[in-house]
Design a protein around this motif. Structure first.
Motif, PDB file in Angstrom:
ATOM      1  N   VAL A   8     -33.042  54.901   4.478  1.00 45.03           N
ATOM      2  CA  VAL A   8     -34.077  53.984   4.955  1.00 45.03           C
ATOM      3  C   VAL A   8     -33.527  53.269   6.189  1.00 45.03           C
ATOM      4  O   VAL A   8     -32.693  52.359   6.082  1.00 45.03           O
ATOM      5  CB  VAL A   8     -34.499  52.960   3.873  1.00 45.03           C
ATOM      6  N   THR A   9     -33.992  53.694   7.353  1.00 41.24           N
ATOM      7  CA  THR A   9     -33.496  53.162   8.618  1.00 41.24           C
ATOM      8  C   THR A   9     -33.667  51.658   8.715  1.00 41.24           C
ATOM      9  O   THR A   9     -32.743  50.947   9.117  1.00 41.24           O
ATOM     10  CB  THR A   9     -34.230  53.850   9.788  1.00 41.24           C
ATOM     11  N   ALA A  10     -34.824  51.148   8.352  1.00 44.15           N
ATOM     12  CA  ALA A  10     -35.114  49.711   8.482  1.00 44.15           C
ATOM     13  C   ALA A  10     -34.173  48.846   7.648  1.00 44.15           C
ATOM     14  O   ALA A  10     -33.976  47.670   7.954  1.00 44.15           O
ATOM     15  CB  ALA A  10     -36.565  49.433   8.097  1.00 44.15           C
ATOM     16  N   LEU A  11     -33.588  49.413   6.611  1.00 48.85           N
ATOM     17  CA  LEU A  11     -32.664  48.668   5.753  1.00 48.85           C
ATOM     18  C   LEU A  11     -31.209  49.055   6.016  1.00 48.85           C
ATOM     19  O   LEU A  11     -30.313  48.592   5.315  1.00 48.85           O
ATOM     20  CB  LEU A  11     -32.995  48.915   4.271  1.00 48.85           C
ATOM     21  N   ALA A  12     -30.995  49.915   7.007  1.00 49.44           N
ATOM     22  CA  ALA A  12     -29.657  50.443   7.300  1.00 49.44           C
ATOM     23  C   ALA A  12     -29.047  51.055   6.040  1.00 49.44           C
ATOM     24  O   ALA A  12     -27.861  50.933   5.785  1.00 49.44           O
ATOM     25  CB  ALA A  12     -28.752  49.360   7.895  1.00 49.44           C
ATOM     26  N   LYS A  13     -29.889  51.725   5.255  1.00 46.71           N
ATOM     27  CA  LYS A  13     -29.455  52.340   3.998  1.00 46.71           C
ATOM     28  C   LYS A  13     -29.275  53.841   4.205  1.00 46.71           C
ATOM     29  O   LYS A  13     -30.228  54.554   4.488  1.00 46.71           O
ATOM     30  CB  LYS A  13     -30.491  52.100   2.899  1.00 46.71           C
ATOM     31  N   PRO A  14     -28.043  54.328   4.095  1.00 44.55           N
ATOM     32  CA  PRO A  14     -27.846  55.770   4.252  1.00 44.55           C
ATOM     33  C   PRO A  14     -28.310  56.542   3.022  1.00 44.55           C
ATOM     34  O   PRO A  14     -28.360  55.997   1.919  1.00 44.55           O
ATOM     35  CB  PRO A  14     -26.328  55.891   4.420  1.00 44.55           C
ATOM     36  N   TYR A  31     -40.339  44.989  -3.270  1.00 46.39           N
ATOM     37  CA  TYR A  31     -41.446  45.943  -3.296  1.00 46.39           C
ATOM     38  C   TYR A  31     -42.629  45.479  -2.440  1.00 46.39           C
ATOM     39  O   TYR A  31     -43.166  46.243  -1.647  1.00 46.39           O
ATOM     40  CB  TYR A  31     -41.905  46.200  -4.731  1.00 46.39           C
ATOM     41  N   GLY A  32     -43.035  44.239  -2.554  1.00 46.72           N
ATOM     42  CA  GLY A  32     -44.172  43.734  -1.786  1.00 46.72           C
ATOM     43  C   GLY A  32     -43.920  43.674  -0.298  1.00 46.72           C
ATOM     44  O   GLY A  32     -44.847  43.760   0.503  1.00 46.72           O
ATOM     45  N   GLU A  33     -42.668  43.550   0.092  1.00 49.05           N
ATOM     46  CA  GLU A  33     -42.297  43.458   1.506  1.00 49.05           C
ATOM     47  C   GLU A  33     -41.485  44.666   1.969  1.00 49.05           C
ATOM     48  O   GLU A  33     -40.852  44.619   3.027  1.00 49.05           O
ATOM     49  CB  GLU A  33     -41.467  42.187   1.764  1.00 49.05           C
ATOM     50  N   ARG A  34     -41.482  45.736   1.200  1.00 49.17           N
ATOM     51  CA  ARG A  34     -40.662  46.901   1.541  1.00 49.17           C
ATOM     52  C   ARG A  34     -41.063  47.471   2.904  1.00 49.17           C
ATOM     53  O   ARG A  34     -42.217  47.383   3.311  1.00 49.17           O
ATOM     54  CB  ARG A  34     -40.752  47.959   0.446  1.00 49.17           C
ATOM     55  N   PRO A  35     -40.094  48.058   3.604  1.00 47.89           N
ATOM     56  CA  PRO A  35     -40.375  48.593   4.942  1.00 47.89           C
ATOM     57  C   PRO A  35     -41.276  49.827   4.909  1.00 47.89           C
ATOM     58  O   PRO A  35     -41.469  50.457   3.865  1.00 47.89           O
ATOM     59  CB  PRO A  35     -38.995  48.940   5.494  1.00 47.89           C
ATOM     60  N   ALA A  36     -41.791  50.168   6.080  1.00 47.98           N
ATOM     61  CA  ALA A  36     -42.710  51.300   6.213  1.00 47.98           C
ATOM     62  C   ALA A  36     -42.089  52.602   5.710  1.00 47.98           C
ATOM     63  O   ALA A  36     -42.784  53.427   5.115  1.00 47.98           O
ATOM     64  CB  ALA A  36     -43.155  51.454   7.667  1.00 47.98           C
ATOM     65  N   ASP A  37     -40.774  52.799   5.931  1.00 50.45           N
ATOM     66  CA  ASP A  37     -40.110  54.020   5.448  1.00 50.45           C
ATOM     67  C   ASP A  37     -40.348  54.204   3.953  1.00 50.45           C
ATOM     68  O   ASP A  37     -40.565  55.312   3.479  1.00 50.45           O
ATOM     69  CB  ASP A  37     -38.598  53.951   5.684  1.00 50.45           C
ATOM     70  N   CYS A  38     -40.277  53.115   3.212  1.00 49.71           N
ATOM     71  CA  CYS A  38     -40.473  53.167   1.761  1.00 49.71           C
ATOM     72  C   CYS A  38     -41.955  53.306   1.406  1.00 49.71           C
ATOM     73  O   CYS A  38     -42.307  54.020   0.474  1.00 49.71           O
ATOM     74  CB  CYS A  38     -39.916  51.906   1.104  1.00 49.71           C
ATOM     75  N   ARG A  39     -42.806  52.612   2.128  1.00 54.51           N
ATOM     76  CA  ARG A  39     -44.243  52.626   1.828  1.00 54.51           C
ATOM     77  C   ARG A  39     -44.877  53.992   2.005  1.00 54.51           C
ATOM     78  O   ARG A  39     -45.768  54.364   1.262  1.00 54.51           O
ATOM     79  CB  ARG A  39     -44.977  51.620   2.706  1.00 54.51           C
ATOM     80  N   VAL A  40     -44.429  54.738   3.009  1.00 57.17           N
ATOM     81  CA  VAL A  40     -45.075  56.017   3.311  1.00 57.17           C
ATOM     82  C   VAL A  40     -44.488  57.191   2.543  1.00 57.17           C
ATOM     83  O   VAL A  40     -45.046  58.277   2.556  1.00 57.17           O
ATOM     84  CB  VAL A  40     -45.057  56.341   4.829  1.00 57.17           C
ATOM     85  N   PHE A  41     -43.353  56.985   1.867  1.00 54.75           N
ATOM     86  CA  PHE A  41     -42.740  58.092   1.141  1.00 54.75           C
ATOM     87  C   PHE A  41     -43.604  58.494  -0.045  1.00 54.75           C
ATOM     88  O   PHE A  41     -44.059  57.653  -0.811  1.00 54.75           O
ATOM     89  CB  PHE A  41     -41.333  57.714   0.648  1.00 54.75           C
ATOM     90  N   ASN A  42     -43.839  59.791  -0.179  1.00 52.90           N
ATOM     91  CA  ASN A  42     -44.638  60.323  -1.284  1.00 52.90           C
ATOM     92  C   ASN A  42     -43.831  61.344  -2.072  1.00 52.90           C
ATOM     93  O   ASN A  42     -43.624  62.455  -1.617  1.00 52.90           O
ATOM     94  CB  ASN A  42     -45.918  60.983  -0.758  1.00 52.90           C
TER      95      ASN A  42
END
Length: 126
Positions: A8-14, A31-42
């Motif tokens: 997750v780039t926005a969290l600098a998480k490899p 969860y309510g404020e999670r970045p777009a990388d997390c929101r769009v993952f399916n």
């Protein structure tokens, strides 16, 4: 498991590291404020009724997602369980899907991976 496998780039998480916002007992703390990388993952296990409980990421040891309009299936292995995709029923199904016309199946454990085919080919994540 997505909290460990996916980068997750926005969290600098490899990829391959647990997210600092995740706890096994409480889930995602942001969860309510999670970045777009997390929101769009399916995760395909959540989206596909044809995948039974054995395909649940915590059971299978990998997460499935698609790219390229559904013509590329990505298997993101838990780095602690990089070969679990080879167990039944997974490998046979993944190879069957890889053999479908116009379909590509890539299996990754971190940056290293394999493109399934008549002859498997090594690939690296860029």
């Amino acid at each position: 498991m997505c909290c460990k496998i996916m980068g997750v780039t926005a969290l600098a998480k490899p990829a391959g590291k647990w997210c600092r916002h995740f706890s096994k007992g409480g889930g995602c703390a942001i969860y309510g404020e999670r970045p777009a990388d997390c929101r769009v993952f399916n995760c395909l296990w959540l989206l596909t009724e044809a995948l039974g409980p054995e395909w649940k990421p915590t059971t299978a040891g990998f997460v499935l997602h698609s790219e390229a309009g559904g013509t590329r299936l990505i298997v993101e292995c838990d780095p602690a369980r990089p070969h679990d995709w080879r167990r039944a029923p997974y490998e046979a199904a993944l190879r069957r899907w890889a053999g479908a016309p116009g379909m590509e199946v890539l299996v990754f454990a971190g940056r290293r991976g394999v493109r399934l085919g008549v002859e498997d080919r090594p690939v690296r994540r860029v």
